[in-house]
Design a protein around this motif. Structure first.
Motif, PDB file in Angstrom:
ATOM      1  N   GLN A 162       0.842  -1.200   0.000  1.00 15.71           N
ATOM      2  CA  GLN A 162       0.000   0.000   0.000  1.00 15.71           C
ATOM      3  C   GLN A 162       0.879   1.253   0.000  1.00 15.71           C
ATOM      4  N   LYS A 163       0.372   2.316  -0.572  1.00 15.34           N
ATOM      5  CA  LYS A 163       1.075   3.597  -0.571  1.00 15.34           C
ATOM      6  C   LYS A 163       1.380   4.004   0.881  1.00 15.34           C
ATOM      7  N   GLY A 164       2.600   4.460   1.115  1.00 19.14           N
ATOM      8  CA  GLY A 164       3.001   4.870   2.467  1.00 19.14           C
ATOM      9  C   GLY A 164       3.610   3.748   3.288  1.00 19.14           C
ATOM     10  N   ASP A 165       3.518   2.480   2.813  1.00 19.22           N
ATOM     11  CA  ASP A 165       4.117   1.364   3.555  1.00 19.22           C
ATOM     12  C   ASP A 165       5.630   1.515   3.640  1.00 19.22           C
ATOM     13  N   LYS A 249       5.657  -3.083  -9.473  1.00 16.95           N
ATOM     14  CA  LYS A 249       4.812  -3.389 -10.641  1.00 16.95           C
ATOM     15  C   LYS A 249       3.554  -4.146 -10.219  1.00 16.95           C
ATOM     16  N   ASN A 250       3.738  -5.188  -9.419  1.00 15.14           N
ATOM     17  CA  ASN A 250       2.593  -6.029  -9.045  1.00 15.14           C
ATOM     18  C   ASN A 250       1.612  -5.293  -8.146  1.00 15.14           C
ATOM     19  N   SER A 251       2.112  -4.335  -7.349  1.00 16.48           N
ATOM     20  CA  SER A 251       1.237  -3.574  -6.444  1.00 16.48           C
ATOM     21  C   SER A 251       0.797  -2.245  -7.059  1.00 16.48           C
ATOM     22  N   ASN A 252       1.285  -1.958  -8.276  1.00 19.90           N
ATOM     23  CA  ASN A 252       0.985  -0.692  -8.959  1.00 19.90           C
ATOM     24  C   ASN A 252       1.347   0.518  -8.092  1.00 19.90           C
ATOM     25  N   LEU A 253       2.614   0.539  -7.647  1.00 16.86           N
ATOM     26  CA  LEU A 253       3.116   1.629  -6.810  1.00 16.86           C
ATOM     27  C   LEU A 253       4.520   2.016  -7.258  1.00 16.86           C
ATOM     28  N   GLY A 254       4.996   3.159  -6.750  1.00 16.93           N
ATOM     29  CA  GLY A 254       6.395   3.533  -6.881  1.00 16.93           C
ATOM     30  C   GLY A 254       7.064   3.368  -5.528  1.00 16.93           C
ATOM     31  N   CYS A 255       8.343   3.762  -5.429  1.00 17.15           N
ATOM     32  CA  CYS A 255       9.006   3.692  -4.133  1.00 17.15           C
ATOM     33  C   CYS A 255      10.205   4.638  -4.094  1.00 17.15           C
ATOM     34  N   VAL A 256      10.632   4.939  -2.884  1.00 16.76           N
ATOM     35  CA  VAL A 256      11.881   5.663  -2.652  1.00 16.76           C
ATOM     36  C   VAL A 256      12.739   4.782  -1.743  1.00 16.76           C
ATOM     37  N   VAL A 257      13.990   4.542  -2.165  1.00  9.68           N
ATOM     38  CA  VAL A 257      14.936   3.747  -1.390  1.00  9.68           C
ATOM     39  C   VAL A 257      16.139   4.636  -1.069  1.00  9.68           C
ATOM     40  N   TYR A 258      16.679   4.498   0.133  1.00  3.67           N
ATOM     41  CA  TYR A 258      17.823   5.313   0.551  1.00  3.67           C
ATOM     42  C   TYR A 258      19.086   4.458   0.568  1.00  3.67           C
ATOM     43  N   GLU A 259      20.084   4.890  -0.194  1.00  2.00           N
ATOM     44  CA  GLU A 259      21.334   4.123  -0.279  1.00  2.00           C
ATOM     45  C   GLU A 259      21.939   3.893   1.105  1.00  2.00           C
ATOM     46  N   ASP A 260      21.903   4.923   1.964  1.00  2.00           N
ATOM     47  CA  ASP A 260      22.566   4.772   3.268  1.00  2.00           C
ATOM     48  C   ASP A 260      21.807   3.857   4.223  1.00  2.00           C
ATOM     49  N   GLU A 288      21.043 -14.074  -5.235  1.00  2.00           N
ATOM     50  CA  GLU A 288      21.241 -15.227  -4.348  1.00  2.00           C
ATOM     51  C   GLU A 288      21.480 -14.876  -2.889  1.00  2.00           C
ATOM     52  N   ASP A 289      20.918 -13.755  -2.432  1.00  4.38           N
ATOM     53  CA  ASP A 289      21.018 -13.439  -1.002  1.00  4.38           C
ATOM     54  C   ASP A 289      20.019 -14.249  -0.176  1.00  4.38           C
ATOM     55  N   TYR A 290      18.861 -14.581  -0.777  1.00  6.42           N
ATOM     56  CA  TYR A 290      17.779 -15.300  -0.080  1.00  6.42           C
ATOM     57  C   TYR A 290      17.352 -14.611   1.207  1.00  6.42           C
ATOM     58  N   GLU A 291      17.458 -13.282   1.203  1.00 11.15           N
ATOM     59  CA  GLU A 291      16.855 -12.490   2.267  1.00 11.15           C
ATOM     60  C   GLU A 291      15.398 -12.218   1.880  1.00 11.15           C
ATOM     61  N   LEU A 292      14.624 -11.668   2.817  1.00 13.08           N
ATOM     62  CA  LEU A 292      13.232 -11.322   2.541  1.00 13.08           C
ATOM     63  C   LEU A 292      13.104  -9.828   2.309  1.00 13.08           C
ATOM     64  N   LEU A 293      12.353  -9.472   1.271  1.00 16.59           N
ATOM     65  CA  LEU A 293      12.003  -8.081   0.976  1.00 16.59           C
ATOM     66  C   LEU A 293      10.508  -7.964   1.257  1.00 16.59           C
ATOM     67  N   PHE A 294      10.124  -7.007   2.093  1.00 15.24           N
ATOM     68  CA  PHE A 294       8.705  -6.938   2.457  1.00 15.24           C
ATOM     69  C   PHE A 294       8.289  -5.506   2.755  1.00 15.24           C
ATOM     70  N   THR A 295       6.986  -5.277   2.691  1.00 12.03           N
ATOM     71  CA  THR A 295       6.432  -3.968   3.059  1.00 12.03           C
ATOM     72  C   THR A 295       5.560  -4.141   4.291  1.00 12.03           C
ATOM     73  N   LEU A 296       5.575  -3.098   5.124  1.00 13.50           N
ATOM     74  CA  LEU A 296       4.804  -3.115   6.372  1.00 13.50           C
ATOM     75  C   LEU A 296       4.020  -1.818   6.493  1.00 13.50           C
ATOM     76  N   SER A 297       2.885  -1.902   7.125  1.00  7.25           N
ATOM     77  CA  SER A 297       2.166  -0.682   7.500  1.00  7.25           C
ATOM     78  C   SER A 297       3.030   0.109   8.479  1.00  7.25           C
ATOM     79  N   GLU A 318       3.109   6.848  -4.698  1.00  6.01           N
ATOM     80  CA  GLU A 318       2.199   6.779  -5.856  1.00  6.01           C
ATOM     81  C   GLU A 318       2.952   6.215  -7.068  1.00  6.01           C
ATOM     82  N   PRO A 319       2.259   5.474  -7.945  1.00  3.53           N
ATOM     83  CA  PRO A 319       2.965   4.898  -9.102  1.00  3.53           C
ATOM     84  C   PRO A 319       3.576   5.959 -10.023  1.00  3.53           C
ATOM     85  N   GLU A 320       2.933   7.124 -10.103  1.00  4.83           N
ATOM     86  CA  GLU A 320       3.436   8.173 -11.015  1.00  4.83           C
ATOM     87  C   GLU A 320       4.832   8.661 -10.610  1.00  4.83           C
ATOM     88  N   GLN A 321       5.179   8.469  -9.341  1.00  7.97           N
ATOM     89  CA  GLN A 321       6.483   8.959  -8.873  1.00  7.97           C
ATOM     90  C   GLN A 321       7.636   8.031  -9.245  1.00  7.97           C
TER      91      GLN A 321
END
Length: 344
Positions: A162-165, A249-260, A288-297, A318-321
């Protein structure tokens, strides 16, 4: 020193081989009603929902026997499947394993492979309940199907962020890729100069992350204990950047990730610098890290803040971002999928 005895697989026949490889099967789960030995296995998950995932591993594409010990390969071939089950927020309970084997493998070699298989089954309390063996004209072929159970409708998909997760990962990233670079380098040196001993001192961590990965059972157990239900989840097999784009893509959203905020182990950084490559690139694109990537409220933040195995690396927009990474220097770049693609 006498050479180790070699037993030809053909001397046992197919059923004799299966009997040999499965004679020490242990049952860990009440849901396994009937395991190896009949035309089919019988599972009863007692009111839980069943999750199923299959992986195919091919010699020369997914693994190289020049530097992959058979015991490690057996272990890893189980782990990569269990990781998919955990990524659905489920608990793996059974596997089936099918092999295509050429006549260059002896019975002793297969025993070594199965030592790793059983070590993984014991560690994760999973039952080996069947499979098949056949002749392969070229190379070693491994197909594993993993079966798991989950409380009704507690499974987690890729398409429900969800947006904001908060966007989160477990563990640390990029080390398996750097481990692969070391092993490929040593293989090249060996091919050119067979007498040269491998120089892998101090690289135990990154090589271990490649040859003996673990599935994140601890994270899924933590979710259960803290009553957290991620809004979306998948495992990181092809590289963080491509998996992030899958969720977007599957959730029809965009995201911001911080390198640090990307979790990288000091040993990985040091090793990456030896190849003059950027640790961030390894964390984003190494597979091949086999870590989990997940979103949370965001309301779950307080529940995870003290877990050192979970890093919040960004948030969903938002997906437009679009999907972007903010670098340590404050630059903004589109996330591109440069993860590993076996079909290239």
């Amino acid at each position: 020193m006498s050479e180790q005895a070699r037993t030809e697989i053909s001397s046992l026949g197919e059923f004799g081989l299966i009997d040999h490889l499965t004679k020490n099967v242990e049952i860990h789960n009440a849901s396994t009603i009937l395991g190896v030995g009949d035309d089919g296995a019988v599972i009863d998950h007692f009111g839980k929902q069943t999750v199923v995932s299959t992986d195919l591993l091919l010699e020369g594409v997914h693994f190289d026997l020049a530097y992959t010990p058979l015991k490690h390969l057996g272990y890893k071939s189980v782990i990569v499947n269990l990781s998919d089950i955990y990524a659905m927020n489920a608990v793996p309970t059974q596997i089936t394993m099918s092999l295509g084997i050429s006549n260059r493998f002896s019975l002793e070699a297969l025993d070594e492979f199965y030592e790793g298989v059983y070590a993984a089954c014991n560690r994760y309390q999973v039952d080996l309940i069947g499979g098949d063996t056949t002749t392969s004209q070229r190379g070693f072929v491994i197909s594993v199907t993993a079966i798991g159970e989950v409380s009704p409708d507690k499974f987690v998909k890729r398409s429900t962020a969800q947006k904001g997760d908060l966007l989160c990962v477990s563990g640390d990233l990029g080390a398996a890729y750097v481990g692969l670079l070391f092993l490929e380098r040593e293989k090249r040196i060996f091919m050119e100069s067979p007498g040269v001993q491998p120089d892998l001192e101090n690289e135990t961590y990154v090589i271990g992350r490649l040859l003996k990965p673990e599935a994140r059972k601890d994270i899924v157990d933590f979710f259960t204990e803290k009553e957290i239900l991620p809004t979306s989840m998948m495992d990181i097999s092809d590289g963080l950047s491509s998996e992030i784009l899958h969720i977007c893509k599957n959730s029809n959203l965009g995201c911001v990730v911080y390198e640090d905020k990307l979790p990288v182990e000091e040993a990985m950084k040091t090793a990456a610098f030896k190849f003059e490559i950027d640790p961030t690139a390894c964390a984003l694109s190494g597979g091949e890290d086999y870590e989990l990537l997940f979103t949370l409220s965001q309301s779950d933040y307080d529940k995870i803040v003290l877990n050192e195995q979970i890093s919040v690396i960004g948030y969903m927009t938002e997906p437009e971002q679009g999907s972007h990474i903010i670098t340590k220097g404050g630059g903004k770049h589109a996330i591109t999928a440069q993860g590993w693609n076996p079909l290239k």
